[in-house]
Design a protein around this motif. Structure first.
Motif, PDB file in Angstrom:
ATOM      1  N   GLU A 141      20.583  72.687  54.482  1.00  0.00           N
ATOM      2  CA  GLU A 141      21.292  71.640  53.747  1.00  0.00           C
ATOM      3  C   GLU A 141      21.337  71.944  52.257  1.00  0.00           C
ATOM      4  OE1 GLU A 141      20.241  67.146  52.471  1.00  0.00           O
ATOM      5  OE2 GLU A 141      20.227  67.501  54.640  1.00  0.00           O
ATOM      6  N   SER A 155      27.974  64.711  53.983  1.00  0.00           N
ATOM      7  CA  SER A 155      27.359  63.408  54.240  1.00  0.00           C
ATOM      8  C   SER A 155      25.902  63.670  54.591  1.00  0.00           C
ATOM      9  CB  SER A 155      28.051  62.709  55.417  1.00  0.00           C
ATOM     10  OG  SER A 155      29.390  62.417  55.104  1.00  0.00           O
ATOM     11  N   LEU A 156      25.010  62.942  53.982  1.00  0.00           N
ATOM     12  CA  LEU A 156      23.592  63.246  54.151  1.00  0.00           C
ATOM     13  C   LEU A 156      22.915  62.324  55.161  1.00  0.00           C
ATOM     14  CD1 LEU A 156      22.662  64.024  50.437  1.00  0.00           C
ATOM     15  CD2 LEU A 156      23.372  65.583  52.267  1.00  0.00           C
ATOM     16  N   ASP A 157      23.675  61.874  56.163  1.00  0.00           N
ATOM     17  CA  ASP A 157      23.077  61.052  57.213  1.00  0.00           C
ATOM     18  C   ASP A 157      22.486  61.957  58.292  1.00  0.00           C
ATOM     19  OD1 ASP A 157      25.302  61.179  59.594  1.00  0.00           O
ATOM     20  OD2 ASP A 157      26.225  61.239  57.604  1.00  0.00           O
ATOM     21  N   MET A 158      21.673  61.382  59.163  1.00  0.00           N
ATOM     22  CA  MET A 158      20.968  62.170  60.167  1.00  0.00           C
ATOM     23  C   MET A 158      21.927  62.838  61.149  1.00  0.00           C
ATOM     24  SD  MET A 158      18.158  63.391  61.098  1.00  0.00           S
ATOM     25  CE  MET A 158      17.087  62.417  60.025  1.00  0.00           C
ATOM     26  N   ARG A 159      22.987  62.146  61.542  1.00  0.00           N
ATOM     27  CA  ARG A 159      23.940  62.730  62.491  1.00  0.00           C
ATOM     28  C   ARG A 159      24.576  63.995  61.923  1.00  0.00           C
ATOM     29  NH1 ARG A 159      28.300  60.637  63.244  1.00  0.00           N
ATOM     30  NH2 ARG A 159      28.779  61.722  65.181  1.00  0.00           N
ATOM     31  N   THR A 160      24.919  63.948  60.642  1.00  0.00           N
ATOM     32  CA  THR A 160      25.533  65.126  60.024  1.00  0.00           C
ATOM     33  C   THR A 160      24.533  66.269  59.939  1.00  0.00           C
ATOM     34  OG1 THR A 160      27.054  63.757  58.737  1.00  0.00           O
ATOM     35  CG2 THR A 160      26.674  65.995  57.951  1.00  0.00           C
ATOM     36  N   ARG A 161      23.291  65.955  59.592  1.00  0.00           N
ATOM     37  CA  ARG A 161      22.267  67.009  59.520  1.00  0.00           C
ATOM     38  C   ARG A 161      22.075  67.673  60.885  1.00  0.00           C
ATOM     39  NH1 ARG A 161      19.466  63.048  55.881  1.00  0.00           N
ATOM     40  NH2 ARG A 161      19.421  64.011  53.804  1.00  0.00           N
ATOM     41  N   GLU A 162      22.030  66.858  61.932  1.00  0.00           N
ATOM     42  CA  GLU A 162      21.841  67.414  63.274  1.00  0.00           C
ATOM     43  C   GLU A 162      23.049  68.252  63.697  1.00  0.00           C
ATOM     44  OE1 GLU A 162      21.163  63.937  65.585  1.00  0.00           O
ATOM     45  OE2 GLU A 162      19.045  63.748  65.008  1.00  0.00           O
ATOM     46  N   ARG A 183      34.590  65.556  51.943  1.00  0.00           N
ATOM     47  CA  ARG A 183      33.230  65.304  52.429  1.00  0.00           C
ATOM     48  C   ARG A 183      33.150  65.663  53.906  1.00  0.00           C
ATOM     49  NH1 ARG A 183      29.114  60.827  50.509  1.00  0.00           N
ATOM     50  NH2 ARG A 183      29.193  62.406  48.880  1.00  0.00           N
ATOM     51  N   ASP A 185      31.336  65.659  57.575  1.00  0.00           N
ATOM     52  CA  ASP A 185      30.417  64.823  58.345  1.00  0.00           C
ATOM     53  C   ASP A 185      30.142  65.460  59.704  1.00  0.00           C
ATOM     54  OD1 ASP A 185      32.670  64.355  59.886  1.00  0.00           O
ATOM     55  OD2 ASP A 185      33.029  62.347  59.079  1.00  0.00           O
ATOM     56  N   ARG A 229      32.484  60.286  70.110  1.00  0.00           N
ATOM     57  CA  ARG A 229      33.163  59.876  68.879  1.00  0.00           C
ATOM     58  C   ARG A 229      34.683  59.899  69.003  1.00  0.00           C
ATOM     59  NH1 ARG A 229      30.928  57.887  64.314  1.00  0.00           N
ATOM     60  NH2 ARG A 229      32.067  59.341  62.991  1.00  0.00           N
TER      61      ARG A 229
END
Length: 416
Positions: A141, A155-162, A183, A185, A229
């Motif tokens: 990241e 986007s720094l949310d958990m779903r994007t990281r995974e 951005r 995601d 999604r």
């Protein structure tokens, strides 16, 4: 220590450039003997093989496997000191030692460092460590978002990281330029992992178990996420039957799925059975998507032709033309391409025969009749033969032959 990766074409290019920059020294300062890459969580491990292909001097801490340039700390130390004649790094290069599962803090702990890593401790001082300006390890990241690396907007949310981690092997060689200026995601990265979501969805619908067996854990999770999604269902929880219902009733992205299936139905044989068992929500659902509707109309057509065979010739001709008007659209349905509309196909030449058989050959002499036959009469023979060629099963062949005789024989008699 690091150079901007903004001009890099791919993530792999940016990594190679950043690692190369980290091995350079200011004028008058000796080159580092090695570059240590600590990666406490092993985030970069999926790219190790690709980096080894890109850099002949890239080595990995792990179980000994000289062919894969992998080995324990003492082996890496020997490589750096060039005491292994058969495995020395290329001349003039600084060995890059990738250390998955090892943090920079562990190496700096000195005596408290695990015994297996002791040979690497002193390399911190003779060599260099690839890290961020703040001294921390480069995480995926951080490298993606840092202005001295790729500088992408995530986007720094958990779903994007995974999703980013799932997509890492694919992302390594993807052009970076299309990812800039917006951005990113989870969906962006999952689309990279899946590649062609519609194709993969149809492949799974056709052969669910075989498709999942071909997926590793990361790819399956990416596929599930895309389905949830974009297509509104979970393959694990809802199963193929739910996908069949959604495809039949079609809306949004499911229109793309239907069009892809329509263009190449033979590539997804299992989808037909899913649609055969699906049920329309209302009367507005396109009948062309329903194989059971086609089956019913084929059965009705057989019954109608059987009954019509006993009609007087003129009524028979009219009835065949009526049936053609009712059924001709089915020849453009996907089920016709798959061989499920043989009677609808046979009806087209039967309708030609019915039209032509209404008018007998004319002429006051044999020459005139021959001329009439050469102009139009031969078309009756051609239509009769074409109709027989469309009937495949013995029962259909017998039925079509019966109708052909009923249309053709009276025309022949009137023309004699």
């Amino acid at each position: 220590m690091n150079t901007p990766g903004g001009d890099a074409q791919t993530l792999l290019d940016a990594l190679v450039a950043s690692l190369a920059a980290a091995t350079r020294s200011p004028e008058g300062v000796a080159k580092p003997v090695a570059l240590l890459w600590t990666d406490a969580d092993g985030q970069w491990r999926p790219l190790a093989a690709a980096l080894q292909k890109a850099c002949a001097h890239f080595y990995v801490l792990g179980a000994y496997d000289a062919a894969r340039r992998t080995g324990p700390a003492i082996w890496l130390k020997c490589l750096v000191d060039r005491t292994l004649p058969d495995l020395m790094p290329p001349p003039g290069t600084v060995p890059i030692l990738y250390l998955p599962g090892v943090s920079r803090q562990e190496l700096r702990a000195g005596g408290d460092c695990p015994d297996s890593l002791h040979p690497l401790i002193e390399l911190q001082y003779r060599g260099a460590v690839w890290h961020q300006k703040n001294g921390r390890d480069w995480t995926v990241e951080a490298f993606m978002t840092s202005e001295v690396a790729l500088g992408l907007d995530l986007s720094l949310d958990m779903r994007t990281r995974e999703a980013l981690m799932r997509a890492l092997p694919v992302l390594a060689t993807e052009p970076i330029a299309p990812l800039r200026g917006r951005r990113l995601d989870a969906d962006d990265f999952d689309r990279l992992s899946v590649g062609d979501p519609v194709r993969d969805l149809l492949g799974w619908m056709s052969e669910p178990e075989a498709f999942q067996a071909r997926c590793d854990t990361a790819r399956w999770e990416a596929f599930r996420n895309i389905c949830t999604r974009v297509f509104g269902f979970d393959p694990d929880k809802d199963g193929p039957a739910r996908a069949g219902d959604l495809m039949l009733n079609g809306n949004g992205k499911w229109e793309d799925v239907w069009r892809r299936f329509r263009d190449a139905p033979r590539g997804y044989p299992g989808v037909t059975e899913l649609l055969r068992h699906a049920r329309p929500r209302d009367l507005l659902v396109d009948r062309a998507r329903q194989p059971q509707v086609n089956d019913e109309q084929e059965a009705q057509l057989r019954y109608a032709l059987e009954a019509a065979g006993a009609m007087p010739h003129e009524k028979l001709c009219a009835r065949v033309l009526e049936l053609e008007a009712e059924n001709r659209d089915r020849r453009s349905w996907v089920w016709a391409d798959l061989g499920y509309s043989m009677m609808a196909h046979a009806l087209e030449p039967l309708a030609r025969l019915a039209t032509l058989a209404r008018s007998a050959l004319g002429g006051v002499s044999l020459t005139a009749m021959a001329t009439d036959y050469a102009t139009d009469g031969w078309r009756c023979d051609r239509a009769a033969l074409d109709a027989m060629n469309h009937a495949k099963s013995p029962s259909d062949n017998a039925l079509v032959a019966k109708v052909v005789r009923a249309l053709y024989a009276p025309w022949l008699d009137k023309s004699a």
